[in-house]
Design an enzyme around this catalytic site. Structure first.
Site, PDB file in Angstrom:
ATOM      1  N   ARG A 165      -5.871 -11.972  12.907  1.00  0.00           N
ATOM      2  CA  ARG A 165      -7.178 -11.388  13.231  1.00  0.00           C
ATOM      3  C   ARG A 165      -7.088 -10.586  14.531  1.00  0.00           C
ATOM      4  O   ARG A 165      -7.687  -9.528  14.659  1.00  0.00           O
ATOM      5  CB  ARG A 165      -8.225 -12.501  13.391  1.00  0.00           C
ATOM      6  CG  ARG A 165      -8.626 -13.127  12.083  1.00  0.00           C
ATOM      7  CD  ARG A 165      -9.881 -13.968  12.244  1.00  0.00           C
ATOM      8  NE  ARG A 165      -9.619 -15.301  12.745  1.00  0.00           N
ATOM      9  CZ  ARG A 165      -9.441 -16.356  11.955  1.00  0.00           C
ATOM     10  NH1 ARG A 165      -9.473 -16.237  10.656  1.00  0.00           N
ATOM     11  NH2 ARG A 165      -9.236 -17.550  12.478  1.00  0.00           N
ATOM     12  N   PHE A 212     -12.535 -10.280   0.692  1.00  0.00           N
ATOM     13  CA  PHE A 212     -12.472 -11.747   0.719  1.00  0.00           C
ATOM     14  C   PHE A 212     -12.788 -12.208   2.151  1.00  0.00           C
ATOM     15  O   PHE A 212     -12.022 -12.921   2.784  1.00  0.00           O
ATOM     16  CB  PHE A 212     -11.095 -12.266   0.275  1.00  0.00           C
ATOM     17  CG  PHE A 212     -10.657 -11.751  -1.068  1.00  0.00           C
ATOM     18  CD1 PHE A 212     -11.051 -12.387  -2.225  1.00  0.00           C
ATOM     19  CD2 PHE A 212      -9.854 -10.624  -1.171  1.00  0.00           C
ATOM     20  CE1 PHE A 212     -10.647 -11.923  -3.477  1.00  0.00           C
ATOM     21  CE2 PHE A 212      -9.453 -10.142  -2.411  1.00  0.00           C
ATOM     22  CZ  PHE A 212      -9.840 -10.791  -3.566  1.00  0.00           C
ATOM     23  N   ASP A 222     -17.456 -10.524  -0.091  1.00  0.00           N
ATOM     24  CA  ASP A 222     -17.065 -11.857  -0.566  1.00  0.00           C
ATOM     25  C   ASP A 222     -17.930 -12.228  -1.767  1.00  0.00           C
ATOM     26  O   ASP A 222     -19.086 -11.790  -1.868  1.00  0.00           O
ATOM     27  CB  ASP A 222     -17.227 -12.910   0.544  1.00  0.00           C
ATOM     28  CG  ASP A 222     -16.397 -14.160   0.267  1.00  0.00           C
ATOM     29  OD1 ASP A 222     -15.310 -14.304   0.851  1.00  0.00           O
ATOM     30  OD2 ASP A 222     -16.832 -14.991  -0.573  1.00  0.00           O
ATOM     31  N   ALA A 231     -14.410  -8.979  -5.607  1.00  0.00           N
ATOM     32  CA  ALA A 231     -13.565  -7.992  -4.914  1.00  0.00           C
ATOM     33  C   ALA A 231     -12.825  -7.085  -5.902  1.00  0.00           C
ATOM     34  O   ALA A 231     -12.611  -5.910  -5.615  1.00  0.00           O
ATOM     35  CB  ALA A 231     -12.566  -8.709  -4.008  1.00  0.00           C
ATOM     36  N   ASP A 287      -7.517 -10.705   2.081  1.00  0.00           N
ATOM     37  CA  ASP A 287      -7.109 -12.102   2.330  1.00  0.00           C
ATOM     38  C   ASP A 287      -7.714 -13.018   1.268  1.00  0.00           C
ATOM     39  O   ASP A 287      -8.627 -13.794   1.565  1.00  0.00           O
ATOM     40  CB  ASP A 287      -7.552 -12.511   3.744  1.00  0.00           C
ATOM     41  CG  ASP A 287      -7.070 -13.903   4.102  1.00  0.00           C
ATOM     42  OD1 ASP A 287      -6.072 -14.364   3.528  1.00  0.00           O
ATOM     43  OD2 ASP A 287      -7.710 -14.538   4.968  1.00  0.00           O
ATOM     44  N   CYS A 335      -1.840 -16.680   0.205  1.00  0.00           N
ATOM     45  CA  CYS A 335      -1.712 -18.035   0.746  1.00  0.00           C
ATOM     46  C   CYS A 335      -1.355 -19.021  -0.372  1.00  0.00           C
ATOM     47  O   CYS A 335      -1.583 -20.216  -0.257  1.00  0.00           O
ATOM     48  CB  CYS A 335      -2.979 -18.456   1.491  1.00  0.00           C
ATOM     49  SG  CYS A 335      -4.445 -18.478   0.484  1.00  0.00           S
TER      50      CYS A 335
HETATM   51  N1  SAH Z   1     -10.281 -13.912   5.482  1.00  0.00           N
HETATM   52  C1  SAH Z   1     -11.059 -15.114   5.628  1.00  0.00           C
HETATM   53  C2  SAH Z   1     -10.649 -16.199   4.669  1.00  0.00           C
HETATM   54  C3  SAH Z   1     -10.730 -15.832   3.183  1.00  0.00           C
HETATM   55  S1  SAH Z   1     -10.851 -17.218   2.116  1.00  0.00           S
HETATM   56  C4  SAH Z   1     -11.005 -15.580   7.087  1.00  0.00           C
HETATM   57  O1  SAH Z   1     -10.149 -15.128   7.861  1.00  0.00           O
HETATM   58  O2  SAH Z   1     -11.841 -16.401   7.461  1.00  0.00           O
HETATM   59  C5  SAH Z   1     -11.053 -16.501   0.558  1.00  0.00           C
HETATM   60  C6  SAH Z   1     -12.460 -16.029   0.255  1.00  0.00           C
HETATM   61  O3  SAH Z   1     -12.392 -15.311  -0.994  1.00  0.00           O
HETATM   62  C7  SAH Z   1     -13.509 -17.099   0.039  1.00  0.00           C
HETATM   63  O4  SAH Z   1     -14.560 -16.902   0.958  1.00  0.00           O
HETATM   64  C8  SAH Z   1     -14.034 -16.907  -1.394  1.00  0.00           C
HETATM   65  O5  SAH Z   1     -15.442 -17.047  -1.506  1.00  0.00           O
HETATM   66  C9  SAH Z   1     -13.643 -15.488  -1.666  1.00  0.00           C
HETATM   67  N2  SAH Z   1     -13.410 -15.116  -3.078  1.00  0.00           N
HETATM   68  C10 SAH Z   1     -12.719 -15.777  -4.018  1.00  0.00           C
HETATM   69  N3  SAH Z   1     -12.626 -15.056  -5.158  1.00  0.00           N
HETATM   70  C11 SAH Z   1     -13.283 -13.899  -4.918  1.00  0.00           C
HETATM   71  C12 SAH Z   1     -13.531 -12.721  -5.684  1.00  0.00           C
HETATM   72  N4  SAH Z   1     -13.059 -12.593  -6.934  1.00  0.00           N
HETATM   73  N5  SAH Z   1     -14.223 -11.719  -5.117  1.00  0.00           N
HETATM   74  C13 SAH Z   1     -14.687 -11.814  -3.853  1.00  0.00           C
HETATM   75  N6  SAH Z   1     -14.479 -12.917  -3.076  1.00  0.00           N
HETATM   76  C14 SAH Z   1     -13.791 -13.924  -3.598  1.00  0.00           C
END
Ligand code: SAH
Length: 399
Positions: A215, A231, A253, A282, A302, A342
């Site tokens: 970040r 995400f 998200d 997404a 992410d 991840c």
């Molecule tokens: N980058 C963030 C962590 C991401 S966790 C940070 O640094 O805090 C992954 C996220 O992806 C979750 O919030 C989940 O709600 C979202 N997610 C999962 N599948 C998704 C999709 N198909 N489209 C959009 N968001 C999605």
């Protein structure tokens, strides 16, 4: 608690012939397939692995319901005692605390195998400590964990996030437990930025501490750029990008709760005016942005772990390729992209191949500027490379 360590209360597991490598490599996960006979009480929390002559090879937490039958903490002559666990716990907390500063009051304090405490994760969020206990042995010594955490950290609240697949497997309670005062929600400071974290409602233990350094990188790259944060969860990358003087930040998200929290986090850091928030899938959203000919100077991808099990790797690779391909199309000339996986089962090598395939199909000239991983509060045991789940690349589009 000490009685579970008494020899009569321990499980005795014999290593199968030809499986010596398992112990020689000091991998903490001893699978059922490597174990021959088992003797001792069925509810034992501690197990000793012995060779054909009865010589002890390793000791650890015993799990009758898991394929990982023994999580080894000690090998050879080293005695597995309550004191050993408590001293490892205290040492881990001391090591990790050295990363805290006036500008950062949240960090992982115990990272399971990476801190030689298989099955235990402890995160500090300002005045709240979140603990994940994922095996029956650790559950039985919870009182010692609580005592040590209290002595070392004096938190307002210790919150046990018990909603873990591993606990279900081990038939342990999945109800959360809180010890201390007040609610588990708190506000942390990370690199001088503020975030609300709710361990009771959030993903993981409430916040993705593993991305802290990445970040910070996003903040450095964001100046003067339009930023897309895919995400976004609670908007952490977006808040950093805004602090790095991005001209705009779009957080995307699928979860409404996460997006509402992202909005509050931008408010907390006075960056709501340049931020937008989309509750959207997404995969569809990147296609829509491409159709609208929207372009960005920095894109962050992410996603959650697409491959939770080995059999899901192929499908996960197709998923990673798909939105990386569309994300690359959204890059302005010389734009940067931070992209992550991840999924523990997706190797760095495979992830790089996926990015390569995405670049070919996107028709973009892409270079890797840096490989990225989790921060220093997420150490990886050299004997347990599975702990290195987070892989990422800083990419640049050349035209
Ligand atoms: N980058 C963030 C962590 C991401 S966790 C940070 O640094 O805090 C992954 C996220 O992806 C979750 O919030 C989940 O709600 C979202 N997610 C999962 N599948 C998704 C999709 N198909 N489209 C959009 N968001 C999605």
């Amino acid at each position: 608690m000490d009685e579970i360590f008494l020899s009569g209360n321990r499980k005795r597991l014999s290593l199968k012939r030809g499986k010596d490598r398992v112990v020689a490599n000091r991998h903490p996960w001893i699978f059922a397939g490597a174990i021959g006979e088992e003797s001792g009480p069925p509810d034992a929390a501690i197990g000793d692995l012995v060779d054909a002559n009865g010589k002890r090879l390793a000791s650890g937490f015993y799990s009758p319901h898991s394929e990982i039958r023994l999580r080894a903490l000690t090998f050879g002559d080293e005695e597995m005692t309550p004191e050993l666990i408590v001293s490892r716990l205290a040492a881990s907390i001391t090591r990790h605390r050295s990363l805290l500063t006036d500008a950062t009051n949240a960090a992982r304090l115990v990272n399971a195998e990476g801190d030689e405490l298989s099955g235990l994760v402890i995160d500090l969020y300002n005045d709240v400590v979140v603990v994940e206990v994922s095996n029956a042995g650790l559950e039985r010594i919870k009182a010692a964990i609580i005592d040590t955490v209290r002595r070392e950290l004096r938190p307002r609240l210790i919150y046990f996030n018990n909603d873990l697949p591993a606990r279900r497997l081990e038939k342990l309670s999945t109800e959360p437990e809180a010890i201390g005062d007040g609610a588990p929600a708190t506000t942390i400071v990370e690199n001088g930025l503020r975030f609300e974290v709710d361990p009771a409602a959030g993903q993981k233990t409430g916040f993705f501490l593993d991305q802290r350094e990445n970040r910070q990188l996003a903040r450095e790259l964001a100046s003067g750029q339009r930023v897309l944060n895919l995400f976004s969860y609670t908007g952490a990358f977006g808040v950093y990008a805004a602090a790095g003087r991005a001209t705009s930040v779009e957080n995307v998200d699928g979860s409404q709760v996460a997006i509402e929290q992202a909005r509050r986090n931008h408010d907390l850091n006075q960056s709501s005016t340049i931020a937008t928030f989309s509750i959207a899938d997404a995969f569809g959203h990147v296609r829509k942005l491409d159709a609208e000919k929207q372009r960005f100077g920095l894109v962050v991808c992410d996603p959650p772990a697409f491959a939770k099990r080995r059999v899901e790797v192929d499908r996960a690779a197709r998923g990673y390729k798909d939105f990386n391909l569309y994300s690359m199309r959204l890059l302005e000339p010389r734009a940067k992209m931070l992209t992550f996986s991840c999924s523990g089962h997706v190797s760095l090598d495979l992830f790089q191949k996926v990015i390569f395939a995405a670049a070919v199909d996107a028709g973009r000239r892409i270079s890797i500027l840096r490989r990225l991983t989790a921060g220093p509060d997420h150490p990886v045991s050299i004997y347990c490379p599975e702990g290195e789940y987070l892989k990422g690349f800083l990419l640049e589009a050349r035209e």
